[in-house]
Design a protein around this motif. Structure first.
Motif, PDB file in Angstrom:
ATOM      1  N   PHE A  84       0.693  -1.341   0.047  1.00 50.08           N
ATOM      2  CA  PHE A  84       0.206  -0.004  -0.341  1.00 50.08           C
ATOM      3  C   PHE A  84       0.917   0.964  -0.047  1.00 50.08           C
ATOM      4  O   PHE A  84       0.630   2.173  -1.162  1.00 50.08           O
ATOM      5  N   VAL A  85       1.890   0.956   0.902  1.00 44.60           N
ATOM      6  CA  VAL A  85       2.569   2.629   0.880  1.00 44.60           C
ATOM      7  C   VAL A  85       3.645   2.610  -0.694  1.00 44.60           C
ATOM      8  O   VAL A  85       3.534   4.197  -0.628  1.00 44.60           O
ATOM      9  N   ARG A  86       3.851   1.448  -0.667  1.00 46.42           N
ATOM     10  CA  ARG A  86       4.466   1.978  -1.925  1.00 46.42           C
ATOM     11  C   ARG A  86       3.897   1.824  -3.082  1.00 46.42           C
ATOM     12  O   ARG A  86       4.758   2.783  -4.293  1.00 46.42           O
ATOM     13  N   ASN A  87       2.641   1.885  -3.652  1.00 43.30           N
ATOM     14  CA  ASN A  87       1.838   2.461  -4.107  1.00 43.30           C
ATOM     15  C   ASN A  87       0.622   3.259  -4.558  1.00 43.30           C
ATOM     16  O   ASN A  87       0.011   3.534  -5.018  1.00 43.30           O
ATOM     17  N   SER A  88       0.665   4.012  -2.991  1.00 42.55           N
ATOM     18  CA  SER A  88       0.282   4.937  -2.685  1.00 42.55           C
ATOM     19  C   SER A  88       0.726   6.754  -3.039  1.00 42.55           C
ATOM     20  O   SER A  88       1.656   6.813  -3.293  1.00 42.55           O
ATOM     21  N   TRP A  89       0.526   7.829  -3.261  1.00 47.36           N
ATOM     22  CA  TRP A  89       0.576   8.683  -3.010  1.00 47.36           C
ATOM     23  C   TRP A  89       1.085   9.274  -4.937  1.00 47.36           C
ATOM     24  O   TRP A  89       2.318  10.186  -4.379  1.00 47.36           O
ATOM     25  N   GLY A  90       1.010   8.675  -5.766  1.00 48.33           N
ATOM     26  CA  GLY A  90       2.079   8.646  -6.488  1.00 48.33           C
ATOM     27  C   GLY A  90       2.708   7.878  -6.771  1.00 48.33           C
ATOM     28  O   GLY A  90       3.502   8.280  -7.819  1.00 48.33           O
ATOM     29  N   GLY A  91       2.944   7.329  -5.834  1.00 51.23           N
ATOM     30  CA  GLY A  91       3.852   6.166  -5.810  1.00 51.23           C
ATOM     31  C   GLY A  91       3.773   5.290  -6.553  1.00 51.23           C
ATOM     32  O   GLY A  91       2.397   4.211  -6.985  1.00 51.23           O
ATOM     33  N   ALA A  92       4.489   4.162  -7.354  1.00 54.93           N
ATOM     34  CA  ALA A  92       4.041   3.525  -7.968  1.00 54.93           C
ATOM     35  C   ALA A  92       5.479   2.445  -7.936  1.00 54.93           C
ATOM     36  O   ALA A  92       6.703   2.221  -8.642  1.00 54.93           O
ATOM     37  N   ALA A  93       5.087   0.234  -7.319  1.00 58.09           N
ATOM     38  CA  ALA A  93       6.457   0.001  -6.817  1.00 58.09           C
ATOM     39  C   ALA A  93       6.123  -1.537  -7.327  1.00 58.09           C
ATOM     40  O   ALA A  93       5.023  -1.481  -6.736  1.00 58.09           O
ATOM     41  N   ALA A  94       6.663  -2.450  -7.333  1.00 63.28           N
ATOM     42  CA  ALA A  94       6.278  -3.939  -7.463  1.00 63.28           C
ATOM     43  C   ALA A  94       5.603  -3.805  -6.173  1.00 63.28           C
ATOM     44  O   ALA A  94       6.367  -3.481  -5.019  1.00 63.28           O
ATOM     45  N   PRO A  95       4.749  -4.670  -5.968  1.00 61.77           N
ATOM     46  CA  PRO A  95       4.175  -5.360  -4.949  1.00 61.77           C
ATOM     47  C   PRO A  95       5.154  -5.793  -3.490  1.00 61.77           C
ATOM     48  O   PRO A  95       5.585  -6.884  -4.205  1.00 61.77           O
ATOM     49  N   ILE A  96       4.862  -6.255  -2.398  1.00 64.45           N
ATOM     50  CA  ILE A  96       5.578  -7.581  -1.817  1.00 64.45           C
ATOM     51  C   ILE A  96       5.051  -8.322  -2.089  1.00 64.45           C
ATOM     52  O   ILE A  96       3.843  -8.138  -1.387  1.00 64.45           O
ATOM     53  N   ASP A  97       5.437  -9.499  -1.871  1.00 66.06           N
ATOM     54  CA  ASP A  97       5.107 -10.425  -1.877  1.00 66.06           C
ATOM     55  C   ASP A  97       4.987 -11.272  -0.404  1.00 66.06           C
ATOM     56  O   ASP A  97       5.867 -10.696   0.340  1.00 66.06           O
ATOM     57  N   ALA A  98       3.855 -12.043   1.074  1.00 70.06           N
ATOM     58  CA  ALA A  98       4.431 -12.266   1.663  1.00 70.06           C
ATOM     59  C   ALA A  98       5.703 -13.350   2.249  1.00 70.06           C
ATOM     60  O   ALA A  98       6.465 -13.667   2.959  1.00 70.06           O
ATOM     61  N   ALA A  99       5.769 -14.172   0.745  1.00 66.82           N
ATOM     62  CA  ALA A  99       7.099 -14.849   0.599  1.00 66.82           C
ATOM     63  C   ALA A  99       8.452 -13.892   1.558  1.00 66.82           C
ATOM     64  O   ALA A  99       8.890 -14.942   2.496  1.00 66.82           O
ATOM     65  N   GLU A 100       8.462 -12.882   0.601  1.00 65.29           N
ATOM     66  CA  GLU A 100       9.171 -11.986   1.163  1.00 65.29           C
ATOM     67  C   GLU A 100       9.517 -11.794   2.344  1.00 65.29           C
ATOM     68  O   GLU A 100      10.835 -11.875   3.401  1.00 65.29           O
ATOM     69  N   VAL A 101       8.553 -11.556   3.170  1.00 69.93           N
ATOM     70  CA  VAL A 101       8.254 -10.794   4.311  1.00 69.93           C
ATOM     71  C   VAL A 101       8.896 -12.427   5.562  1.00 69.93           C
ATOM     72  O   VAL A 101       9.672 -12.502   6.244  1.00 69.93           O
ATOM     73  N   THR A 102       8.937 -13.510   5.158  1.00 67.38           N
ATOM     74  CA  THR A 102       8.423 -14.936   5.661  1.00 67.38           C
ATOM     75  C   THR A 102      10.547 -14.977   5.133  1.00 67.38           C
ATOM     76  O   THR A 102      10.789 -15.188   6.630  1.00 67.38           O
ATOM     77  N   ARG A 103      11.266 -14.356   4.167  1.00 71.02           N
ATOM     78  CA  ARG A 103      12.421 -14.578   4.194  1.00 71.02           C
ATOM     79  C   ARG A 103      13.231 -13.821   5.167  1.00 71.02           C
ATOM     80  O   ARG A 103      14.235 -14.105   5.678  1.00 71.02           O
ATOM     81  N   VAL A 104      12.680 -12.288   4.707  1.00 74.02           N
ATOM     82  CA  VAL A 104      13.344 -11.798   5.965  1.00 74.02           C
ATOM     83  C   VAL A 104      13.384 -11.930   7.292  1.00 74.02           C
ATOM     84  O   VAL A 104      13.688 -11.856   8.348  1.00 74.02           O
ATOM     85  N   ARG A 105      11.957 -12.357   7.779  1.00 77.38           N
ATOM     86  CA  ARG A 105      11.455 -12.492   8.734  1.00 77.38           C
ATOM     87  C   ARG A 105      12.703 -13.751   9.421  1.00 77.38           C
ATOM     88  O   ARG A 105      13.265 -13.701  10.949  1.00 77.38           O
ATOM     89  N   SER A 106      13.048 -14.028   9.247  1.00 75.44           N
ATOM     90  CA  SER A 106      13.419 -15.710   9.083  1.00 75.44           C
ATOM     91  C   SER A 106      15.273 -15.229   9.196  1.00 75.44           C
ATOM     92  O   SER A 106      16.166 -15.410  10.028  1.00 75.44           O
ATOM     93  N   ASP A 107      15.719 -14.365   8.127  1.00 73.22           N
ATOM     94  CA  ASP A 107      16.760 -13.961   8.367  1.00 73.22           C
ATOM     95  C   ASP A 107      17.712 -12.812   9.375  1.00 73.22           C
ATOM     96  O   ASP A 107      18.505 -13.232   9.504  1.00 73.22           O
ATOM     97  N   THR A 108      16.221 -12.228   9.918  1.00 70.06           N
ATOM     98  CA  THR A 108      17.057 -11.415  10.870  1.00 70.06           C
ATOM     99  C   THR A 108      16.127 -12.164  12.432  1.00 70.06           C
ATOM    100  O   THR A 108      16.287 -11.429  13.962  1.00 70.06           O
ATOM    101  N   ALA A 109      15.432 -13.254  12.460  1.00 67.05           N
ATOM    102  CA  ALA A 109      15.070 -14.178  14.020  1.00 67.05           C
ATOM    103  C   ALA A 109      15.932 -14.290  14.548  1.00 67.05           C
ATOM    104  O   ALA A 109      15.139 -13.681  15.778  1.00 67.05           O
ATOM    105  N   LEU A 110      17.427 -14.349  14.816  1.00 70.60           N
ATOM    106  CA  LEU A 110      18.623 -14.783  15.715  1.00 70.60           C
ATOM    107  C   LEU A 110      18.845 -13.559  16.154  1.00 70.60           C
ATOM    108  O   LEU A 110      19.974 -13.823  16.930  1.00 70.60           O
ATOM    109  N   ARG A 111      18.933 -12.514  15.664  1.00 68.04           N
ATOM    110  CA  ARG A 111      19.471 -11.153  15.815  1.00 68.04           C
ATOM    111  C   ARG A 111      19.093 -10.487  16.830  1.00 68.04           C
ATOM    112  O   ARG A 111      17.761 -10.585  17.251  1.00 68.04           O
ATOM    113  N   ASN A 112      19.919 -10.083  18.128  1.00 66.63           N
ATOM    114  CA  ASN A 112      18.937  -9.557  18.662  1.00 66.63           C
ATOM    115  C   ASN A 112      19.796  -8.501  19.090  1.00 66.63           C
ATOM    116  O   ASN A 112      20.318  -8.283  20.797  1.00 66.63           O
ATOM    117  N   ASP A 113      19.914  -7.580  17.706  1.00 67.90           N
ATOM    118  CA  ASP A 113      20.603  -6.201  18.187  1.00 67.90           C
ATOM    119  C   ASP A 113      19.349  -5.091  18.530  1.00 67.90           C
ATOM    120  O   ASP A 113      18.731  -4.713  17.821  1.00 67.90           O
TER     121      ASP A 113
END
Length: 113
Positions: A84-113
Motif C-alpha cells: 500500500f505504502v509503495r503504491n500510494s500518493w503517486g508512488g508506483a513500485a512492485a508489490p511485496i509478496d508475503a514470502a519475501e517478508v517470511t524470508r526477511v523475518r527468518s533472516d533476522t529472527a536470531l538477531r538480538n541487536d
C-alpha cells in the motif's frame, strides 16, 4: 491495497500522516521515500518487522523511533501495508509478496541487536 490501507490507517498514519507526508524533524515522510520505493524492499520490511531508531543530533536531540510490528502483524499483513505504502500518493513500485517478508523475518529472527 484495501487491506494494506486499513493497516496503514490503524498503525502508521498517526506518525506518518494519512497522506504519508510525515512530520518535519520528527517522523519521516513515506510518500517520496527512496527507501520505501527501492527495488529491494528488504530495508523497509526490516523496519516494519523490527522497528528503527534514528540518532539524536545537536540540531535534533530527540531521536525519533519506530516501534516493531513484527510481533503484531503477520507476513501477509506486513506485505499488504508495505505494498500500500509503495503504491500510494503517486508512488508506483512492485508489490511485496508475503514470502519475501517470511524470508526477511527468518533472516533476522536470531538477531538480538
Amino acid at each position: 491495497m484495501a487491506a494494506g490501507g486499513a493497516i496503514y490507517r490503524d498503525q502508521c498514519s498517526a506518525c506518518h500522516g494519512i497522506e504519508g507526508k510525515g512530520v518535519p524533524h520528527l517522523f519521516p515522510a513515506l510518500a517520496e521515500s527512496t527507501m520505501v520505493h527501492s527495488n529491494d524492499p528488504t530495508t523497509a520490511i526490516r523496519m516494519v518487522l523490527r522497528g528503527a531508531r534514528s540518532v539524536g543530533t545537536k540540531a535534533e536531540p530527540t531521536a525519533p523511533g519506530m516501534p516493531s510490528y513484527g510481533w503484531q502483524l503477520d507476513d501477509r499483513q506486513v506485505a499488504a501495508v508495505l505494498s500500500f505504502v509503495r503504491n500510494s500518493w503517486g508512488g508506483a513500485a512492485a508489490p511485496i509478496d508475503a514470502a519475501e517478508v517470511t524470508r526477511v523475518r527468518s533472516d533476522t529472527a536470531l538477531r538480538n541487536d
